[in-house]
Design a protein around this motif. Structure first.
Motif, PDB file in Angstrom:
ATOM      1  N   ASP A   1     -34.999  -0.540  44.813  1.00 49.62           N
ATOM      2  CA  ASP A   1     -36.211  -1.345  45.003  1.00 49.62           C
ATOM      3  C   ASP A   1     -36.716  -1.257  46.440  1.00 49.62           C
ATOM      4  O   ASP A   1     -37.924  -1.156  46.686  1.00 49.62           O
ATOM      5  N   VAL A   2     -35.784  -1.305  47.390  1.00 43.17           N
ATOM      6  CA  VAL A   2     -36.171  -1.201  48.800  1.00 43.17           C
ATOM      7  C   VAL A   2     -36.782   0.169  49.086  1.00 43.17           C
ATOM      8  O   VAL A   2     -37.830   0.280  49.738  1.00 43.17           O
ATOM      9  N   LEU A   3     -36.132   1.217  48.600  1.00 40.48           N
ATOM     10  CA  LEU A   3     -36.640   2.574  48.819  1.00 40.48           C
ATOM     11  C   LEU A   3     -38.019   2.751  48.191  1.00 40.48           C
ATOM     12  O   LEU A   3     -38.885   3.430  48.755  1.00 40.48           O
ATOM     13  N   TRP A   4     -38.224   2.156  47.046  1.00 42.33           N
ATOM     14  CA  TRP A   4     -39.540   2.241  46.400  1.00 42.33           C
ATOM     15  C   TRP A   4     -40.600   1.553  47.252  1.00 42.33           C
ATOM     16  O   TRP A   4     -41.719   2.043  47.392  1.00 42.33           O
TER      17      TRP A   4
ATOM     18  N   HIS B   1     -39.875   7.450  47.124  1.00 44.25           N
ATOM     19  CA  HIS B   1     -39.751   7.395  45.675  1.00 44.25           C
ATOM     20  C   HIS B   1     -38.680   8.338  45.136  1.00 44.25           C
ATOM     21  O   HIS B   1     -38.007   8.017  44.141  1.00 44.25           O
ATOM     22  N   ASP B   2     -38.500   9.482  45.764  1.00 49.53           N
ATOM     23  CA  ASP B   2     -37.490  10.432  45.279  1.00 49.53           C
ATOM     24  C   ASP B   2     -36.088   9.828  45.360  1.00 49.53           C
ATOM     25  O   ASP B   2     -35.308   9.900  44.401  1.00 49.53           O
ATOM     26  N   GLN B   3     -35.766   9.243  46.513  1.00 59.17           N
ATOM     27  CA  GLN B   3     -34.453   8.614  46.653  1.00 59.17           C
ATOM     28  C   GLN B   3     -34.335   7.366  45.780  1.00 59.17           C
ATOM     29  O   GLN B   3     -33.258   7.060  45.257  1.00 59.17           O
ATOM     30  N   ALA B   4     -35.435   6.657  45.625  1.00 55.52           N
ATOM     31  CA  ALA B   4     -35.418   5.471  44.761  1.00 55.52           C
ATOM     32  C   ALA B   4     -35.060   5.858  43.328  1.00 55.52           C
ATOM     33  O   ALA B   4     -34.243   5.195  42.675  1.00 55.52           O
TER      34      ALA B   4
ATOM     35  N   HIS C   1     -31.359   6.407  42.858  1.00 57.77           N
ATOM     36  CA  HIS C   1     -30.551   5.188  42.815  1.00 57.77           C
ATOM     37  C   HIS C   1     -30.841   4.357  41.561  1.00 57.77           C
ATOM     38  O   HIS C   1     -29.938   3.675  41.054  1.00 57.77           O
ATOM     39  N   TYR C   2     -32.071   4.412  41.057  1.00 56.10           N
ATOM     40  CA  TYR C   2     -32.338   3.778  39.760  1.00 56.10           C
ATOM     41  C   TYR C   2     -31.492   4.448  38.670  1.00 56.10           C
ATOM     42  O   TYR C   2     -30.907   3.775  37.808  1.00 56.10           O
ATOM     43  N   ALA C   3     -31.446   5.773  38.709  1.00 58.13           N
ATOM     44  CA  ALA C   3     -30.669   6.515  37.713  1.00 58.13           C
ATOM     45  C   ALA C   3     -29.180   6.203  37.840  1.00 58.13           C
ATOM     46  O   ALA C   3     -28.472   6.069  36.828  1.00 58.13           O
ATOM     47  N   LYS C   4     -28.687   6.083  39.072  1.00 55.24           N
ATOM     48  CA  LYS C   4     -27.279   5.750  39.283  1.00 55.24           C
ATOM     49  C   LYS C   4     -26.980   4.346  38.766  1.00 55.24           C
ATOM     50  O   LYS C   4     -25.930   4.109  38.140  1.00 55.24           O
ATOM     51  N   TYR C   5     -27.887   3.424  39.024  1.00 56.92           N
ATOM     52  CA  TYR C   5     -27.729   2.052  38.520  1.00 56.92           C
ATOM     53  C   TYR C   5     -27.635   2.047  36.997  1.00 56.92           C
ATOM     54  O   TYR C   5     -26.733   1.426  36.415  1.00 56.92           O
TER      55      TYR C   5
END
Length: 293
Positions: free
Chosen positions: A252-255, A260-263, A266-270
């Motif tokens: 959420d912070v990265l977004w 967006h790429d790193q976000a 981490h969404y996928a990892k979550y």
């Protein structure tokens, strides 16, 4: 005549085919243009840029074209001096240096701008004297600078214990409920650290209470202190790689800061951890699915 006509026709066809782009070339060109249009940009407009100055004893803040004057926060007298430090587009610090006794004190207050005003994120207090070096960092919630005094700032964290050290310095890190959740170790000597502070390299942060650390990072993100939240969440994930909610919070912070790429990573990892640990997938926010597409 016929031979000349055929040669002319062949030559014209050759020139025409060279000038016209192929279907593959056109798609590649369009793809490049599309990427350039969607290139991440600064998330702040010009009128959101923070401008902080001092005038006499007053702190003057201009944010979103609105000017606020905070009275009597700049103290420059025989025993106390104040330094204004501009950190980024939405943050600044006030550093108070006190040298009235044999134990010297530095207090740094980190602020961020929000729609509700100037908010204090954290306070660091450093003491150096015959007993050695003492360092505390206290995160603060719901502290609006409006109508606050220098004495109000000083009173924050006054109840925390002083832990002096003679050897390599370490900072005790507390959340907004005065719960100790981490220790940050530095390589400097106590004297060198105090003299150089706040221009010192980041020390090694060792988290002892991951729940408090995660809650504090979440609150920082909600108040707009995205970079500070990001740093803390990255430490949580590094030290506690199975902490599922930290991946969501970091995404959420990265977004928010347009990474967006790193976000998406981490969404996928979550989501992957939610599945592998057999968690209730109905609790996964819809934005996770929307943003990893």
């Amino acid at each position: 005549m016929i031979k000349h006509f055929l040669l002319t026709l062949i030559f014209s066809f050759f020139i025409s085919s060279c000038a016209k782009p192929s279907e593959h070339q056109e798609k590649v060109s369009n793809h490049i243009d599309h990427k350039s249009i969607n290139k991440p940009q600064n998330s702040y407009n010009d009128d959101e840029t923070l401008k902080v100055t001092t005038e006499g004893d007053d702190l003057i803040v201009v944010y979103k074209n609105k000017k606020e004057i905070y009275k009597n926060l700049i103290v420059n007298e025989m025993s106390v001096s104040t330094e204004l430090i501009q950190n980024n587009d939405r943050g600044f610090s006030l550093l108070y240096d006190q040298n009235a006794s044999s134990t010297k004190i530095k207090e740094k207050y980190d602020f961020t701008c929000s729609d509700t005003g100037i908010l204090l994120m954290d306070k660091e207090i450093i003491k150096f004297g015959p007993d050695g070096l003492m360092m505390n960092r206290l995160y603060v919630d719901n502290f609006n600078l409006l109508n606050k005094t220098y004495e109000d700032l000083q009173s924050i964290g006054a109840e925390l214990p002083d832990r002096f050290e003679q050897d390599s310095p370490s900072m005790s890190v507390y959340d907004s409920e005065n719960i100790l959740f981490a220790i940050q170790n530095f390589q400097n000597s106590p004297e060198d650290f105090f003299i150089s502070y706040p221009d010192v390299k980041n020390g090694d942060l060792k988290i002892s209470n991951v729940e408090s650390a995660n809650n504090q990072a979440f609150h920082l993100e909600k108040t707009g202190a995205n970079q500070q939240s990001k740093i803390l969440l990255e430490q949580i994930i590094r030290q506690f790689p199975d902490r599922i909610v930290a991946y969501l919070n970091l995404a959420d912070v990265l977004w928010k800061i347009q990474d967006h790429d790193q976000a998406k990573i981490h969404y996928a990892k979550y989501l992957s951890l939610m599945k592998s640990q057999n968690k209730n997938l109905s609790k996964v926010p819809q934005r996770v699915y929307d943003r990893i597409e």
